[in-house]
Write an enzyme that holds these catalytic residues in place. Structure first.
Site, PDB file in Angstrom:
ATOM      1  N   TYR A 176      23.032   8.097  -1.377  1.00 39.74           N
ATOM      2  CA  TYR A 176      22.258   7.193  -2.222  1.00 39.74           C
ATOM      3  C   TYR A 176      22.156   7.619  -3.686  1.00 39.74           C
ATOM      4  O   TYR A 176      21.399   7.042  -4.441  1.00 39.74           O
ATOM      5  CB  TYR A 176      20.853   7.009  -1.654  1.00 39.74           C
ATOM      6  N   CYS A 214      -7.008  29.764  34.897  1.00 42.00           N
ATOM      7  CA  CYS A 214      -6.232  28.593  35.321  1.00 42.00           C
ATOM      8  C   CYS A 214      -7.177  27.526  35.881  1.00 42.00           C
ATOM      9  O   CYS A 214      -7.984  27.825  36.777  1.00 42.00           O
ATOM     10  CB  CYS A 214      -5.219  29.010  36.380  1.00 42.00           C
ATOM     11  N   LYS A 238       6.030   4.150   0.795  1.00 41.64           N
ATOM     12  CA  LYS A 238       6.081   4.625   2.194  1.00 41.64           C
ATOM     13  C   LYS A 238       5.429   3.613   3.124  1.00 41.64           C
ATOM     14  O   LYS A 238       4.338   3.125   2.844  1.00 41.64           O
ATOM     15  CB  LYS A 238       5.334   5.964   2.314  1.00 41.64           C
ATOM     16  N   GLU A 261      16.240   0.023  -1.922  1.00 42.31           N
ATOM     17  CA  GLU A 261      16.984   0.714  -0.858  1.00 42.31           C
ATOM     18  C   GLU A 261      16.043   1.139   0.249  1.00 42.31           C
ATOM     19  O   GLU A 261      14.844   1.251   0.038  1.00 42.31           O
ATOM     20  CB  GLU A 261      17.620   2.003  -1.409  1.00 42.31           C
ATOM     21  N   CYS A 319      -6.326  27.380  39.821  1.00 40.90           N
ATOM     22  CA  CYS A 319      -6.505  28.451  40.807  1.00 40.90           C
ATOM     23  C   CYS A 319      -7.419  29.568  40.324  1.00 40.90           C
ATOM     24  O   CYS A 319      -7.676  30.527  41.054  1.00 40.90           O
ATOM     25  CB  CYS A 319      -5.141  29.019  41.225  1.00 40.90           C
ATOM     26  N   CYS A 357      -0.521  29.426  43.115  1.00 38.79           N
ATOM     27  CA  CYS A 357      -1.194  28.372  42.337  1.00 38.79           C
ATOM     28  C   CYS A 357      -0.632  27.017  42.790  1.00 38.79           C
ATOM     29  O   CYS A 357       0.572  26.761  42.635  1.00 38.79           O
ATOM     30  CB  CYS A 357      -0.955  28.620  40.846  1.00 38.79           C
ATOM     31  N   ASP A 369      14.825   8.769   6.715  1.00 39.08           N
ATOM     32  CA  ASP A 369      13.934   9.872   7.079  1.00 39.08           C
ATOM     33  C   ASP A 369      14.705  10.982   7.780  1.00 39.08           C
ATOM     34  O   ASP A 369      14.699  11.106   8.999  1.00 39.08           O
ATOM     35  CB  ASP A 369      12.822   9.324   7.988  1.00 39.08           C
ATOM     36  N   CYS A 399      -0.309  30.443  33.659  1.00 37.92           N
ATOM     37  CA  CYS A 399      -0.983  30.979  34.832  1.00 37.92           C
ATOM     38  C   CYS A 399       0.052  31.845  35.546  1.00 37.92           C
ATOM     39  O   CYS A 399       1.101  31.337  35.959  1.00 37.92           O
ATOM     40  CB  CYS A 399      -1.442  29.841  35.744  1.00 37.92           C
ATOM     41  N   LYS A 414      14.437   4.015   2.550  1.00 38.32           N
ATOM     42  CA  LYS A 414      14.195   5.451   2.430  1.00 38.32           C
ATOM     43  C   LYS A 414      14.487   6.067   3.797  1.00 38.32           C
ATOM     44  O   LYS A 414      13.747   5.847   4.762  1.00 38.32           O
ATOM     45  CB  LYS A 414      12.751   5.721   2.009  1.00 38.32           C
TER      46      LYS A 414
HETATM   47  S1  IVH Z   1      16.847   9.037  -4.342  1.00 41.29           S
HETATM   48  C1  IVH Z   1      15.973  11.630  -8.024  1.00 41.29           C
HETATM   49  N1  IVH Z   1      17.156   7.375  -2.369  1.00 41.29           N
HETATM   50  O1  IVH Z   1      13.513  10.955  -0.141  1.00 41.29           O
HETATM   51  C2  IVH Z   1      15.971  10.739  -6.868  1.00 41.29           C
HETATM   52  N2  IVH Z   1      16.075   9.443  -1.923  1.00 41.29           N
HETATM   53  O2  IVH Z   1      11.059  12.114  -1.844  1.00 41.29           O
HETATM   54  C3  IVH Z   1      16.713  11.273  -5.713  1.00 41.29           C
HETATM   55  N3  IVH Z   1      15.441   9.753   0.424  1.00 41.29           N
HETATM   56  O3  IVH Z   1      14.540  14.069  -1.365  1.00 41.29           O
HETATM   57  C4  IVH Z   1      16.383  10.689  -4.412  1.00 41.29           C
HETATM   58  N4  IVH Z   1      16.239   7.843   1.161  1.00 41.29           N
HETATM   59  O4  IVH Z   1      15.638  13.198   0.764  1.00 41.29           O
HETATM   60  C5  IVH Z   1      16.666   8.567  -2.748  1.00 41.29           C
HETATM   61  N5  IVH Z   1      17.550   5.807  -0.705  1.00 41.29           N
HETATM   62  C6  IVH Z   1      17.075   6.999  -1.078  1.00 41.29           C
HETATM   63  C7  IVH Z   1      16.469   7.890  -0.164  1.00 41.29           C
HETATM   64  C8  IVH Z   1      15.964   9.104  -0.641  1.00 41.29           C
HETATM   65  C9  IVH Z   1      15.639   8.974   1.507  1.00 41.29           C
HETATM   66  C10 IVH Z   1      14.745  11.055   0.476  1.00 41.29           C
HETATM   67  C11 IVH Z   1      15.465  12.182  -0.202  1.00 41.29           C
HETATM   68  C12 IVH Z   1      14.561  12.674  -1.263  1.00 41.29           C
HETATM   69  C13 IVH Z   1      13.233  12.145  -0.820  1.00 41.29           C
HETATM   70  C14 IVH Z   1      12.384  11.844  -2.037  1.00 41.29           C
END
Ligand code: IVH
Length: 699
Positions: A223, A401, A310, A111, A404, A425, A115, A419, A113
Site C-alpha cells: 500500500y 484442585c 478504526k 483503502e 480433587c 483426579c 490487520d 493439578c 486497513k
Molecule cells: S499506510 C506513512 N496503508 O497500519 C503511512 N498502512 O498505523 C504508511 N496498515 O504501520 C502506512 N493497512 O502496518 C497504510 N492501507 C494501508 C494500511 C496500513 C494497514 C498498517 C501499517 C501501518 C499501520 C499504521
C-alpha cells in the site's frame, strides 16, 4: 538447450506460475505440473551451484537452518498513522487537509486497513534484496529469508518500468482460512492457539526457521511506494503500477473527491469486510497527490496527509456472575468467566476465557463487575477489561484442585497452574479416556463423554485399558433393556483393535504428541518396540519432534503405570506396529492428479485418514478452495462460506458415500452410532493446558 538456459527458463516460468496462482488467483497449470517443474529446477540447480540465484523460485521452500535476525536501519523511518474512531474526526481531518492546501481541491485515496504486520521490502534492479519488519520504526529485523517463502511476494519483478531502486511497504497477513487450519492443527497437537490472525502472522514471520514459514500460507498486500523516482504523481496510479510489477494490491482502493464519498466508503466496508479473506481493522485515507502530500508533510510521528479510521471492535458489556475452573486431561486449570448472557457478533456469549492467574490479577476482577467481552480475532470470546467494580468478592485463583483438592503447582516459565494428581483426579482420568475414544484417536463412537462418566462413576473403568475388559453384563448391570446398546459399545471397542498404530500412539494422550506428531513418530519407527528402544537423538531426528516432545515421550514410557496400561492394550490385540504394506500406493484414476479439499465432518474415517487415502491414491489434499480444486470431499456441516465458494467456482461436491464408492471401500470400523454417543463432540472436551483458549470452552 543448455542446462543454464533450462534453469533460466524454468525460473522465469515458475515465477509466472506463482504469480498466476497466488496474486491473480488464476492458475494455468496443474499443481502436479508445477511440482514437476520445480523438482526439475531443483535438480538442475543442485548440479550447478555456480548458477545459484538467491531469488530463484526454489528458494521459496525455506530452510530448516535456524537463523538469528540481524537489525537493519530503515532508509525512511516507518511511521504509523494517526487513528480516529469516529466520523467527526474524519471530518476534522478532511477540513485540516483542505486548510493545509489553502482551500485547493484534492482527491482522497480510500483503502482498507489490513490487520497484520507491516513489512518494508527493498528492490534493486527488479530483484528483492531485503525485507525488514517495522521494529521500532527506526530499525527492524531482517526477515528476508522468511519473506521469500510468501508466494504472493514477487522475488523478481514483472515488466521493466520499475525504478532501479525503491522501497515498498505493505502488510503481511495470515488469511482467515489458513489461520483456522493452523489453529485446528495446533489444537490437535496440544500447542497454544493463536488469538487472532495478526498474532499468527507475526509469530510466523518472526520464526527462526523459514521452512516453518513456508508451510504457514502467509499473504501480503502492498500500500505504499517510496523512492526518489516514483512512476506517477499520485498514490493511486503508483499502486496500479506496482500491481503490474507483480505485487498484490487491494482491489478495494478508490479515489474520491468529497467527504460524503469518504463516509460512504467507510459505511460500505464496515459491513462488507466480514466477507474478506483477510482481517481488516479500519480504513486508511490518504491524500492522493504526491505533491500535495509533500506540502502537507509530517508531524513528529505521523503523516499529515493520511489518517486511519478504526472500526469499532465487536465488544459487549455484561455482568460477571462467577468464575469456574476447568481441569483438562493434562491437569491444566483454565479459569472461565461465567457471565450474564450477551449478544456479541451474532451469537450469545455466556462464558469467556480468563486465561490464567496473572490475567485475572491484572484485571482486578470482582464478582459482579461489569466486564467487556470481545471476540479475539472475532472467534474466541475473552474478557478484555471492566467498566465498573462489582460489590462481590475479589476473584482469586484457587490453591487446590477444584475437583480433587490436591495442591496446585505452577511450573517455572509457565503461566498455567496444574493439578499434579494425574492418577486419581477424576476429570483428568475421564479426559484421558475421552481423548482415547475420540474420532481421530480410536474412533469408538458408540461411547461418548456421558457414557465414560457413567462407567467411571460406577467403577467399571479407571483407565483406557479397562475398556477392553468391559462386558455386556457389566454395562447393563442386569437391566436387559440396555442390552442392545451395551452390545454396540462392546462391539465398537472390539472393532477399535484394528485402528492403526499411529492413531493408537496418539490415543495414549502423551503430552505434546498431537495427531501429526504421532503419525511422524509411528512412521519413523514403525513399531512401539523400536520406539521404546530409541535414544533421544533418534527421537529428535523425527520430523516435528523437538526437545520438549522428545522429553515428554521418554518420560511417558518411563512411568510404570503407563507401561502397565500399554502392555495390557498390547495383550488385548491393539496395533503397536505398522504393517509393511501400509503405505503402498493404490493408484486410482478418479483421484490421481486431483486437488481435493476435505470439508465437514465424516462418519467412516477421520479427516486425516481421508487425507492419507487421497495421497495414497495419487491425489493431493489442499486446504482452501480455488479454481484449481478438482472436487470437494464434503462431509456433514460443511461451512456456508465454503459452500458458497464452491458454488461460485462450480467445484463439484462429492459426498462421503460417493467417495467410499470411488475408492471401492466399505469401512470395517463403521458402527451405527448410538444415542449414548450422540452428544459427543468437541464441546464436551475439557480445556487443555497448553491450549488455554480452546474453542471448546465456548459452546
Ligand atoms: S499506510 C506513512 N496503508 O497500519 C503511512 N498502512 O498505523 C504508511 N496498515 O504501520 C502506512 N493497512 O502496518 C497504510 N492501507 C494501508 C494500511 C496500513 C494497514 C498498517 C501499517 C501501518 C499501520 C499504521
Amino acid at each position: 538447450m543448455t542446462d543454464r538456459e533450462q534453469i533460466l527458463a524454468l525460473r522465469s516460468e515458475l515465477h509466472q506460475h506463482n504469480y498466476n496462482y497466488y496474486v491473480k488467483n488464476a492458475p494455468t497449470i496443474s499443481d502436479r505440473e508445477f511440482d514437476e517443474k520445480m523438482h526439475l529446477l531443483m535438480q538442475l540447480e543442485e548440479r550447478h551451484p555456480e548458477l545459484y540465484d538467491a531469488n530463484s523460485p526454489s528458494q521459496r521452500v525455506g530452510s530448516d537452518l535456524n537463523h538469528e535476525f540481524t537489525q537493519v536501519r530503515h532508509r525512511y523511518p516507518m511511521l504509523s498513522l494517526a487513528n480516529t474512531y469516529n466520523r467527526d474526526d474524519v471530518q476534522a481531518f478532511y477540513d485540516r487537509v483542505s486548510q493545509g492546501l489553502g482551500g485547493e481541491a484534492f482527491e482522497v485515496c480510500c483503502e482498507l486497513k489490513f490487520d497484520g504486520l507491516s513489512i518494508s521490502l527493498i528492490y534493486e534492479h527488479g530483484q528483492l534484496v531485503r525485507a525488514v519488519t517495522r521494529g521500532d520504526g527506526e530499525q527492524g529485523d531482517d526477515v528476508t529469508a522468511n519473506v521469500k517463502t510468501i508466494r504472493s511476494i514477487p522475488l523478481v519483478l514483472h515488466g521493466g518500468d520499475w525504478p532501479d531502486s525503491f522501497e515498498i511497504r505493505g502488510e503481511v497477513l495470515m488469511p482467515w482460512q489458513s489461520f483456522e487450519d493452523l489453529n485446528r492443527q495446533r489444537e490437535q497437537a496440544e500447542e497454544p492457539l493463536f488469538a487472532n490472525p495478526r498474532n499468527a502472522a507475526s509469530g510466523t514471520l518472526k520464526s527462526k526457521n523459514s521452512a516453518v514459514v513456508a508451510q504457514r500460507k502467509l499473504d501480503a498486500y502492498f500500500y505504499y511506494l517510496l523512492g526518489t523516482e516514483l512512476p506517477t504523481d499520485n498514490h493511486y496510479d503508483n499502486l496500479q503500477r506496482v500491481a503490474s510489477w507483480g505485487f498484490k494490491v487491494s482491489e478495494a482502493m478508490r479515489t474520491v473527491g468529497t467527504l460524503e464519498e469518504v463516509m460512504n466508503y467507510i459505511d460500505y466496508w464496515d459491513h462488507e469486510r466480514s466477507h474478506l479473506p483477510v482481517a481488516t481493522d479500519g480504513i486508511v485515507l490518504k491524500v492522493n497527490s504526491v505533491e500535495q502530500q509533500q506540502r502537507l508533510g509530517y508531524t513528529a510521528k505521523t503523516p499529515r496527509w493520511a489518517i486511519a479510521y478504526k472500526f469499532q471492535a465487536e465488544r459487549a458489556l455484561t455482568r460477571l456472575n462467577e468464575v469456574t475452573y476447568q481441569v483438562g486431561r493434562t491437569g491444566a486449570i483454565t479459569p472461565v468467566a461465567n457471565m450474564k448472557p450477551v449478544l456479541l457478533s451474532g451469537t450469545i456469549v455466556k462464558r469467556a476465557s480468563l486465561h490464567n492467574e496473572d490475567y485475572i490479577r491484572a484485571l482486578d476482577l470482582h464478582i459482579g463487575d461489569m466486564v467487556y467481552v470481545e471476540k479475539a480475532g472475532e472467534i474466541i470470546p475473552q474478557v478484555v477489561g471492566k467498566e465498573t467494580d462489582g460489590s462481590g468478592i475479589s476473584v482469586s485463583f484457587p490453591d487446590t484442585c477444584p475437583e480433587c483438592g490436591t495442591p496446585l503447582v505452577r511450573y517455572e516459565g509457565e503461566a498455567a497452574h496444574y493439578c499434579p494428581n494425574d492418577s486419581a483426579c477424576p476429570p483428568q482420568i475421564k479426559g484421558r479416556i475421552e481423548h482415547f475414544i475420540s474420532r481421530d484417536a480410536m474412533n469408538i463412537d458408540s461411547l461418548g463423554p456421558e457414557t465414560v462418566a457413567d462407567y467411571y462413576e460406577r467403577g467399571l473403568i479407571h483407565n483406557v485399558a479397562d475398556l477392553y475388559e468391559l462386558t455386556v453384563a457389566d454395562i447393563t448391570g442386569g437391566n436387559t433393556s440396555r442390552e442392545r446398546s451395551a452390545q454396540r459399545v462392546v462391539d465398537g471397542i472390539s472393532a477399535s483393535k484394528s485402528v492403526p498404530f499411529e492413531r493408537v500412539l496418539y490415543a495414549l494422550g502423551i503430552r505434546f504428541v498431537g495427531k501429526v506428531t504421532a503419525k511422524q513418530i509411528a512412521r519413523h519407527f514403525g513399531s512401539l518396540d523400536k520406539l521404546l528402544n530409541s535414544t533421544s537423538e533418534e527421537l529428535l531426528a523425527v520430523d516435528g519432534v523437538g526437545e520438549v516432545i522428545a522429553q515428554s515421550v521418554k518420560s511417558y514410557f518411563e512411568q510404570p503405570i503407563n507401561m502397565e496400561i500399554v502392555n495390557r492394550l498390547r495383550a488385548y490385540g491393539l496395533q503397536f506396529e505398522r504393517p509393511n504394506d501400509q503405505m503402498t500406493k493404490r493408484p486410482n484414476d478418479q483421484i490421481a492428479g486431483k486437488s481435493i479439499v476435505i470439508s465437514g465432518t465424516f462418519a467412516h474415517h477421520s479427516r486425516e485418514e481421508y487425507k492419507e487415502i487421497i495421497e495414497s491414491c495419487g491425489g493431493k489434499n489442499v486446504s482452501s478452495i480455488s479454481s484449481k480444486t478438482s472436487f470437494i470431499l464434503a462431509g456433514d456441516n460443511m461451512g456456508p462460506s465454503k459452500q458458497e465458494k464452491a458454488q461460485q467456482l462450480g467445484i463439484p461436491l462429492v459426498s462421503e458415500a460417493e467417495f467410499l464408492d470411488i475408492i471401492g471401500e466399505t469401512d470395517p470400523l463403521s458402527a451405527p452410532s448410538s444415542m449414548e454417543g450422540s452428544a459427543r463432540g468437541d464441546a464436551q472436551k475439557g480445556a487443555d493446558n497448553s491450549a488455554p483458549q480452546q474453542l471448546t470452552l465456548f459452546d
